[in-house]
Design a protein around this motif. Sequence first.
Motif, mmCIF file in Angstrom:
data_model
loop_
_atom_site.group_PDB
_atom_site.id
_atom_site.type_symbol
_atom_site.label_atom_id
_atom_site.label_comp_id
_atom_site.label_asym_id
_atom_site.label_seq_id
_atom_site.Cartn_x
_atom_site.Cartn_y
_atom_site.Cartn_z
ATOM 1 N N UNK A 1 -1.460 -8.327 -16.385
ATOM 2 C CA UNK A 1 -0.722 -9.557 -16.072
ATOM 3 C C UNK A 1 -1.019 -10.037 -14.643
ATOM 4 N N UNK A 2 -2.060 -9.511 -14.048
ATOM 5 C CA UNK A 2 -2.560 -9.916 -12.728
ATOM 6 C C UNK A 2 -1.619 -9.560 -11.577
ATOM 7 N N UNK A 3 -0.629 -8.699 -11.838
ATOM 8 C CA UNK A 3 0.270 -8.318 -10.745
ATOM 9 C C UNK A 3 -0.464 -7.478 -9.690
ATOM 10 N N UNK B 1 0.341 1.021 -2.290
ATOM 11 C CA UNK B 1 1.655 0.577 -2.761
ATOM 12 C C UNK B 1 2.023 1.184 -4.115
ATOM 13 N N UNK C 1 0.189 2.682 6.231
ATOM 14 C CA UNK C 1 1.646 2.795 6.123
ATOM 15 C C UNK C 1 2.082 3.600 4.900
ATOM 16 N N UNK D 1 -3.641 -7.877 -8.872
ATOM 17 C CA UNK D 1 -4.374 -8.867 -8.070
ATOM 18 C C UNK D 1 -3.419 -9.588 -7.115
ATOM 19 N N UNK D 2 -2.214 -9.871 -7.618
ATOM 20 C CA UNK D 2 -1.229 -10.557 -6.769
ATOM 21 C C UNK D 2 -0.889 -9.708 -5.545
ATOM 22 N N UNK D 3 -0.771 -8.387 -5.749
ATOM 23 C CA UNK D 3 -0.509 -7.496 -4.603
ATOM 24 C C UNK D 3 -1.603 -7.640 -3.558
ATOM 25 N N UNK D 4 -2.863 -7.650 -4.037
ATOM 26 C CA UNK D 4 -3.984 -7.751 -3.103
ATOM 27 C C UNK D 4 -3.930 -9.062 -2.338
ATOM 28 N N UNK D 5 -3.645 -10.158 -3.037
ATOM 29 C CA UNK D 5 -3.615 -11.451 -2.345
ATOM 30 C C UNK D 5 -2.449 -11.540 -1.361
ATOM 31 N N UNK D 6 -1.463 -10.666 -1.530
ATOM 32 C CA UNK D 6 -0.343 -10.635 -0.583
ATOM 33 C C UNK D 6 -0.590 -9.587 0.509
ATOM 34 N N UNK D 7 -1.885 -9.293 0.747
ATOM 35 C CA UNK D 7 -2.308 -8.374 1.814
ATOM 36 C C UNK D 7 -1.709 -6.980 1.672
ATOM 37 N N UNK D 8 -1.504 -6.548 0.442
ATOM 38 C CA UNK D 8 -0.963 -5.213 0.204
ATOM 39 C C UNK D 8 -1.957 -4.425 -0.636
ATOM 40 N N UNK D 9 -2.351 -3.263 -0.138
ATOM 41 C CA UNK D 9 -3.327 -2.455 -0.860
ATOM 42 C C UNK D 9 -2.659 -1.794 -2.073
ATOM 43 N N UNK E 1 4.977 3.970 2.080
ATOM 44 C CA UNK E 1 6.067 3.193 1.463
ATOM 45 C C UNK E 1 7.175 4.161 1.047
#
Lengths: 267, 256
Positions: free
Chosen positions: B124-126, B140, B36, B128-136, B38
């Motif tokens: 700040x792990x943001x 992104x 996709x 990693x947070x993107x990855x855990x929210x199924x977003x590459x 963005x």
Amino acid sequence: MSLESSGNGAAGAPKISLRGVKKAFGPKVVLNGIDLDVMPGESLVIIGGSGTGKSVLLKCILGLLEPDAGRIFIDGEETTHLHGREREAVLRKFGMLFQGAALFDSLPVWENVGFGLIQGQGVGRREARERAIATLGAVGLAPEVADLFPSELSGGMQKRVGLARAICTRPDIIFFDEPTTGLDPIMSDVINDLIVQCVKDLGATALSITHDMASARKISDRIAMLHKGQLVWVGPTAEIDRSGNAFVDQFIHGRADGPIQMQIRAF
Amino acid sequence: MGFLSAIGRTTLGFLEALGKITLFTFMALSHCLRPPFYLRHIGRQMVEIGYYSLPVVGLTAVFTGMVLALQSYSGFSRFNAESAIATVVVLSITRELGPVLGGLMVAGRIGAAMAAELGTMRVTEQVDALTTLSTNPFKYLVAPRLIAGTAMLPLLVLVADIIGVFGGYLVAVYRLDFNASTYINSTWQYLEFMDVVSGLVKAACFGFVISLMGCYHGYNSRGGAQGVGAATTNAVVSASIMILVLNYLLTGIFFS
């Protein structure tokens, strides 16, 4: 002592299963052969001192780090070396509350909470906003918070927003990374109550890491203790005070003397 | 032996960094080309890079054009070649100074901002947070910046070319008493389509390099505030050096 599931009597195949998971960074061995099962609907807390590999273990399960050896199964399917779209599909089962909340600074609160709906599930922005506001309500935040930015929130509110983001997609599995770190005891208890309530409402499987024993006792069915890359004790929460394990006893009583010697340097 | 091992370590470190940057580039390019897309983020980055860089690039261009006219006049008047000033100004600006100075200014502004933003998100792990929210995170965060940087730098440089030539015109007409219409005619007379196009192609390459270095150093930053600071510095320095090297190579390709 048992390393296999024994605590809450949950039946069936494990939701998360680890077999011989190893991970090292250069000469530093962080995980040294972890075997662990987390059963469906169970809440397992991993305790252990700083630098014992708790966060690395979570990151290996999520695929943020790749283990050097061993196998990881989610719902019976091996996920150890998945990448790309296959990994994204597995991650749709997960929600995660990060230690520092890890909210996206550039997005308002509602978009943070609804991020997984918009980007991961293709939900429209209008519907995602409505569901995000409803989820904020579930963690005790008013609708007015939705349009604020993370920098405008207190630490406790950020944790709540992080929790709302973790549960908004109604995941099967929720990870909590040090959910009460940096919060005062009252706010910690509020977050613990919310975690228990949200996990119960969703019927989710929860895996948490913490060194806050009050939190561990409150949110867990079982507790596992990690020390020097190995699980030294796994058992029901109710039995932790009579574990008979010297590592566990030293940790839960916060004693400086005992088999656990604090490392001064990370490497 | 110590000296030799130091050389070996440095060489290996350099080759490792080169390999990492190459892999990062290929991965980023592959995500730029696959859905996709963005679009909202690409648009936001375009505004950030193109619109908000206009004042600094415009100021740089206008003063560069003005200085160029003054310097050319003081040099060319020694052998009565003042009539060449308009041509010198327009060729210098469109071929070299517009893209290079514009690129360097954008490297300072945008390269640093990208590295700092992505670096902070990393520590700040943001990310990693993107990855855990199924977003590459590559799709992104990196792809929109690369697309926007590559697309917007040529537009910025085109505006900078116009402003720079206008700066030269102001000095020539209002300070050096040139005839306005003669100066404009001289400007057009020897300007070729390729002069402008070569500058815009250079600008697109510089835009890509600036975004790539900003994203690479930010994405791979480690170790808290100090790591983010180092990433920011490295992004600006590496982008600036690559702009200068690329400028030489591209000039060789276009005009040799």
